[in-house]
Design a protein around this motif. Structure first.
Motif, PDB file in Angstrom:
ATOM      1  N   THR A 102       5.004 -50.586 -31.065  1.00 52.43           N
ATOM      2  CA  THR A 102       3.661 -50.031 -31.121  1.00 52.43           C
ATOM      3  C   THR A 102       3.618 -48.707 -30.376  1.00 52.43           C
ATOM      4  O   THR A 102       4.576 -48.330 -29.695  1.00 52.43           O
ATOM      5  N   TYR A 103       2.499 -48.006 -30.482  1.00 54.53           N
ATOM      6  CA  TYR A 103       2.366 -46.640 -29.984  1.00 54.53           C
ATOM      7  C   TYR A 103       1.243 -46.574 -28.968  1.00 54.53           C
ATOM      8  O   TYR A 103       0.161 -47.126 -29.186  1.00 54.53           O
ATOM      9  N   ILE A 104       1.471 -45.881 -27.855  1.00 56.54           N
ATOM     10  CA  ILE A 104       0.480 -45.749 -26.789  1.00 56.54           C
ATOM     11  C   ILE A 104       0.399 -44.279 -26.401  1.00 56.54           C
ATOM     12  O   ILE A 104       1.418 -43.645 -26.141  1.00 56.54           O
ATOM     13  N   SER A 111       4.009 -42.666 -26.068  1.00 56.25           N
ATOM     14  CA  SER A 111       5.008 -43.612 -25.566  1.00 56.25           C
ATOM     15  C   SER A 111       5.122 -44.736 -26.590  1.00 56.25           C
ATOM     16  O   SER A 111       4.139 -45.094 -27.251  1.00 56.25           O
ATOM     17  N   TYR A 112       6.311 -45.295 -26.701  1.00 58.82           N
ATOM     18  CA  TYR A 112       6.576 -46.308 -27.721  1.00 58.82           C
ATOM     19  C   TYR A 112       7.096 -47.573 -27.043  1.00 58.82           C
ATOM     20  O   TYR A 112       8.044 -47.535 -26.268  1.00 58.82           O
ATOM     21  N   LEU A 113       6.458 -48.687 -27.356  1.00 61.33           N
ATOM     22  CA  LEU A 113       6.801 -49.978 -26.768  1.00 61.33           C
ATOM     23  C   LEU A 113       7.432 -50.872 -27.825  1.00 61.33           C
ATOM     24  O   LEU A 113       6.824 -51.141 -28.863  1.00 61.33           O
ATOM     25  N   GLU A 128      11.181 -52.731 -24.110  1.00 63.89           N
ATOM     26  CA  GLU A 128      11.648 -51.414 -23.691  1.00 63.89           C
ATOM     27  C   GLU A 128      10.566 -50.407 -24.049  1.00 63.89           C
ATOM     28  O   GLU A 128       9.862 -50.554 -25.050  1.00 63.89           O
ATOM     29  N   ILE A 129      10.410 -49.380 -23.228  1.00 55.64           N
ATOM     30  CA  ILE A 129       9.413 -48.338 -23.455  1.00 55.64           C
ATOM     31  C   ILE A 129      10.119 -46.993 -23.429  1.00 55.64           C
ATOM     32  O   ILE A 129      10.915 -46.718 -22.536  1.00 55.64           O
ATOM     33  N   SER A 130       9.833 -46.166 -24.412  1.00 55.26           N
ATOM     34  CA  SER A 130      10.536 -44.895 -24.553  1.00 55.26           C
ATOM     35  C   SER A 130       9.586 -43.831 -25.088  1.00 55.26           C
ATOM     36  O   SER A 130       8.508 -44.140 -25.598  1.00 55.26           O
ATOM     37  N   LYS A 131      10.020 -42.582 -24.970  1.00 57.27           N
ATOM     38  CA  LYS A 131       9.276 -41.478 -25.578  1.00 57.27           C
ATOM     39  C   LYS A 131       9.718 -41.230 -27.019  1.00 57.27           C
ATOM     40  O   LYS A 131       9.139 -40.383 -27.699  1.00 57.27           O
ATOM     41  N   VAL A 219       2.050 -45.159 -18.430  1.00 57.48           N
ATOM     42  CA  VAL A 219       2.056 -46.127 -19.522  1.00 57.48           C
ATOM     43  C   VAL A 219       3.018 -47.264 -19.200  1.00 57.48           C
ATOM     44  O   VAL A 219       2.687 -48.443 -19.367  1.00 57.48           O
ATOM     45  N   VAL A 220       4.218 -46.915 -18.731  1.00 55.58           N
ATOM     46  CA  VAL A 220       5.223 -47.920 -18.369  1.00 55.58           C
ATOM     47  C   VAL A 220       4.656 -48.885 -17.332  1.00 55.58           C
ATOM     48  O   VAL A 220       4.776 -50.109 -17.473  1.00 55.58           O
TER      49      VAL A 220
END
Length: 255
Positions: A102-104, A111-113, A128-131, A219-220
C-alpha cells in the motif's frame, strides 16, 4: 459553499501511472491514495485525451458490490493459479501467508508498505517500508517474516495479487529458493485478497488518516507503532476476539 479539494501534480501523476499499470483496480488505488474513484477516472480520461497514443490501455475496474458479483476480468496468470481460492481461515499457522503493498503519503513524497499476514491467526508476521515500490520491497517483507517465524517453508503457500512486484523474477526466485508455493488472485478481483486489504483499511482509518507525516521516517515510526498494536493489543472478531499473538499462542498449544 463547499470547496473542491486540490491535489498536487505529483499525486495526480502517481495515481494515473498506477491506474494505467493495471496491477490494482481503480477503486483500490483511489482508496489507497485517499481520493474519490470519479476523481481518478477524470484524471485518467484527461491523460488519455492529451496522449491519444496511449488511449488503448484498459483500466482494471472493481467497484465494491452490494451483493456477490463476479468480475469479467477475473483471470489467473497462466503459470500461477489461485491456490488460496478465498480460504481465509486455515486451521494452522505458517501454512497460508498473504502479502500486499500500500501507499502512504508524507510531505516529502511517497512511502510504500509491504506486509505479510498469516491467515491462521491474522498476524502481520513480516513487513518492510521503502521509498521505492519494487520487487525488492516485497522480497524483504517476506524474508523478514521467514527470519522471525521460522516456518517449514516447504509446507507454506504465499498468496498475493498480480502486482508487478510479485510477478517479478526477483520475488519468484526467492519463493523458489525457499520452496514456497506461490498463489495469485485473479486479475482485478480485490475479494481474492480481502483479508490483507482489510488490514490496510484498518491501518488507515483507525490511525494513519488522522496523522500528517513530515518525512519517510515519520511514516515508518507510525506504521511500526500500529503493527505492534494490531498484533499484540487489537482484538479481532475473525479469531474469536483474541489478538493475533494470543491466537498464535493458543494454536501452538493445540498443535
Amino acid at each position: 459553499m463547499k470547496h473542491q479539494k486540490r491535489y498536487d501534480d505529483q499525486l495526480k501523476q502517481q495515481a494515473i501511472e498506477m491506474a494505467l499499470e493495471g496491477s490494482k483496480s481503480v477503486a483500490q488505488i483511489a482508496r489507497d491514495l485517499d481520493i474519490k474513484d470519479n476523481t481518478l477516472y477524470g484524471w485518467v480520461d484527461k491523460h488519455r485525451r492529451d496522449n491519444p497514443d496511449k488511449a488503448s490501455t484498459k483500466l482494471v475496474v472493481a467497484k465494491r458490490p452490494k451483493k456477490p458479483h463476479y468480475y469479467p476480468v477475473g483471470k489467473e496468470l497462466p503459470n500461477i493459479p489461485n491456490h488460496l481460492n478465498r480460504e481465509f481461515n486455515p486451521p494452522n499457522i505458517n501454512t497460508h501467508w498473504v502479502g500486499d503493498i500500500t501507499y502512504i503519503r508524507s510531505h516529502q513524497g511517497w512511502s510504500y508498505l509491504a506486509t505479510v499476514m498469516d491467515l491462521g491467526n491474522k498476524e502481520i508476521v513480516g513487513y518492510e517500508i521503502s521509498k521505492t515500490p519494487d520487487a525488492q520491497l516485497a522480497k524483504r517483507a517476506l524474508i523478514n517474516a521467514i527470519a522471525k517465524h521460522q516456518p517449514d517453508t516447504t509446507q507454506l503457500m504465499f498468496h498475493s495479487d498480480q502486482g508487478v512486484q510479485y510477478t517479478a523474477n526477483l520475488f519468484k526466485d526467492c519463493l523458489a529458493l525457499h520452496k514456497i508455493t506461490q498463489s495469485m488472485s485473479r486479475r482485478g478481483n480485490c475479494w481474492d485478497d480481502a483479508v490483507q486489504e482489510r488490514f490496510f483499511r484498518n491501518l488507515k482509518t483507525e490511525y494513519l488518516n488522522d496523522l500528517s507525516f513530515i518525512n519517510h521516517q515519520s511514516v515508518v515510526d507510525a506504521v511500526e507503532k500500529y503493527i505492534g498494536f494490531y498484533n499484540h493489543k487489537r482484538l479481532n472478531s475473525a479469531i474469536d476476539y483474541l489478538t493475533p499473538v494470543q491466537k498464535r499462542l493458543e494454536m501452538q498449544k493445540l498443535a
